[in-house]
Design an enzyme around this catalytic site. Structure first.
Site, PDB file in Angstrom:
ATOM      1  N   ASP A 109       0.829  -1.200   0.000  1.00  0.00           N
ATOM      2  CA  ASP A 109       0.000   0.000   0.000  1.00  0.00           C
ATOM      3  C   ASP A 109       0.867   1.256   0.000  1.00  0.00           C
ATOM      4  O   ASP A 109       0.704   2.136  -0.819  1.00  0.00           O
ATOM      5  CB  ASP A 109      -0.978   0.008   1.190  1.00  0.00           C
ATOM      6  N   ASP A 112       6.857   3.808   3.542  1.00  0.00           N
ATOM      7  CA  ASP A 112       7.107   4.982   4.380  1.00  0.00           C
ATOM      8  C   ASP A 112       8.587   4.995   4.766  1.00  0.00           C
ATOM      9  O   ASP A 112       9.417   5.506   4.024  1.00  0.00           O
ATOM     10  CB  ASP A 112       6.166   4.901   5.588  1.00  0.00           C
ATOM     11  N   VAL A 162      -2.129   9.224   5.831  1.00  0.00           N
ATOM     12  CA  VAL A 162      -3.305   9.190   4.957  1.00  0.00           C
ATOM     13  C   VAL A 162      -4.168   7.956   5.226  1.00  0.00           C
ATOM     14  O   VAL A 162      -3.679   6.949   5.740  1.00  0.00           O
ATOM     15  CB  VAL A 162      -2.902   9.239   3.459  1.00  0.00           C
TER      16      VAL A 162
HETATM   17  P1  IMP Z   1       7.210   1.449   6.687  1.00  0.00           P
HETATM   18  O1  IMP Z   1       7.653   0.134   7.246  1.00  0.00           O
HETATM   19  O2  IMP Z   1       7.580   2.599   7.575  1.00  0.00           O
HETATM   20  O3  IMP Z   1       7.640   1.662   5.259  1.00  0.00           O
HETATM   21  O4  IMP Z   1       5.642   1.466   6.738  1.00  0.00           O
HETATM   22  C1  IMP Z   1       4.870   0.726   5.864  1.00  0.00           C
HETATM   23  C2  IMP Z   1       3.527   0.389   6.448  1.00  0.00           C
HETATM   24  O5  IMP Z   1       3.094   1.346   7.414  1.00  0.00           O
HETATM   25  C3  IMP Z   1       2.494   0.413   5.376  1.00  0.00           C
HETATM   26  O6  IMP Z   1       2.379  -0.856   4.758  1.00  0.00           O
HETATM   27  C4  IMP Z   1       1.239   0.829   6.108  1.00  0.00           C
HETATM   28  O7  IMP Z   1       0.567  -0.292   6.611  1.00  0.00           O
HETATM   29  C5  IMP Z   1       1.738   1.673   7.252  1.00  0.00           C
HETATM   30  N1  IMP Z   1       1.633   3.111   6.943  1.00  0.00           N
HETATM   31  C6  IMP Z   1       2.634   3.983   6.731  1.00  0.00           C
HETATM   32  N2  IMP Z   1       2.168   5.224   6.472  1.00  0.00           N
HETATM   33  C7  IMP Z   1       0.839   5.116   6.509  1.00  0.00           C
HETATM   34  C8  IMP Z   1      -0.230   6.093   6.298  1.00  0.00           C
HETATM   35  O8  IMP Z   1      -0.042   7.279   6.001  1.00  0.00           O
HETATM   36  N3  IMP Z   1      -1.500   5.613   6.449  1.00  0.00           N
HETATM   37  C9  IMP Z   1      -1.780   4.308   6.758  1.00  0.00           C
HETATM   38  N4  IMP Z   1      -0.821   3.394   6.937  1.00  0.00           N
HETATM   39  C10 IMP Z   1       0.476   3.796   6.817  1.00  0.00           C
END
Ligand code: IMP
Length: 187
Positions: A109, A112, A162
């Site tokens: 999805d 981040d 978001v």
């Molecule tokens: P990362 O490990 O920091 O890259 O985060 C990835 C996961 O965090 C995504 O697969 C989402 O499930 C969640 N996530 C990160 N940012 C958002 C956001 O803005 N809204 C909802 N879920 C998010």
């Protein structure tokens, strides 16, 4: 007694400005589908959907790919019930399909910090796929997409949290058709 009125996202003060409309999302997914169709023309790619956030994306994306794709699901958890990553990724549900020799497209999805993706890449690469590419609907402007090896990106967005189109806060808003800024009532 009359039933309680249905919740309306229009009147919800936590649903902020629209980041991507239903139409924008659909159009971009059509383009991604065309790209994947061309890139995997002679293959039978396996789409690995990262639950739960990518469920809506994978459903629409798969229908825009004009090939006999397979779909499997993996679930990880890093956020719990908040809007901050816990910094620890945990495998919650593993795949059913054996990845050996498969052409895998990991469908996310949002990328981040990249923590989730790094964890998943390590885990999936260890299973001997013929190839492994990443397709994410959203990526933060700050994400190191090249370093993380992300081949397909729907949209890059700024840092705000978001919701909608699969993305949640505490399991809410996943069923919104568009993507909007989440307005945190505590702020
Ligand atoms: P990362 O490990 O920091 O890259 O985060 C990835 C996961 O965090 C995504 O697969 C989402 O499930 C969640 N996530 C990160 N940012 C958002 C956001 O803005 N809204 C909802 N879920 C998010």
């Amino acid at each position: 007694m009359s039933p309680a009125p249905l919740e309306s996202f229009d009147d919800d003060p936590r649903v902020g400005d629209t980041v991507l409309s239903e139409t924008q999302i659909a159009e971009r997914i059509r383009e991604l589908g065309r790209e994947l169709t061309a890139d995997y023309a002679d293959e039978r790619p396996l789409l690995v959907c990262v639950l739960r956030g990518a469920y809506a994306f994978v459903t629409d994306l798969a229908r825009e790919i004009d090939l006999p794709v397979e779909i499997d699901f993996i679930a990880v958890s890093s956020y719990g019930a908040s809007t901050r990553t816990s910094g620890v990724v945990r495998l919650v549900k593993d795949l059913d399909v054996d990845l050996t020799g498969r052409h895998v497209v990991l469908v996310e999805d949002i990328v981040d910090t990249g923590l989730t993706l790094r964890y998943l890449r390590r885990s999936l690469e260890a299973r001997g796929p013929a190839s492994l590419e990443v397709c994410t609907l959203l990526a933060r402007e700050s994400a190191d997409l090249e370093g993380l090896g992300v081949r397909y990106v729907g949209f890059t967005i700024p840092g705000e949290f978001v919701i909608g189109y699969g993305l949640d806060v505490d399991e809410r808003y996943r069923n919104m058709r568009h993507i909007a800024v989440y307005v945190d009532p505590g702020v």
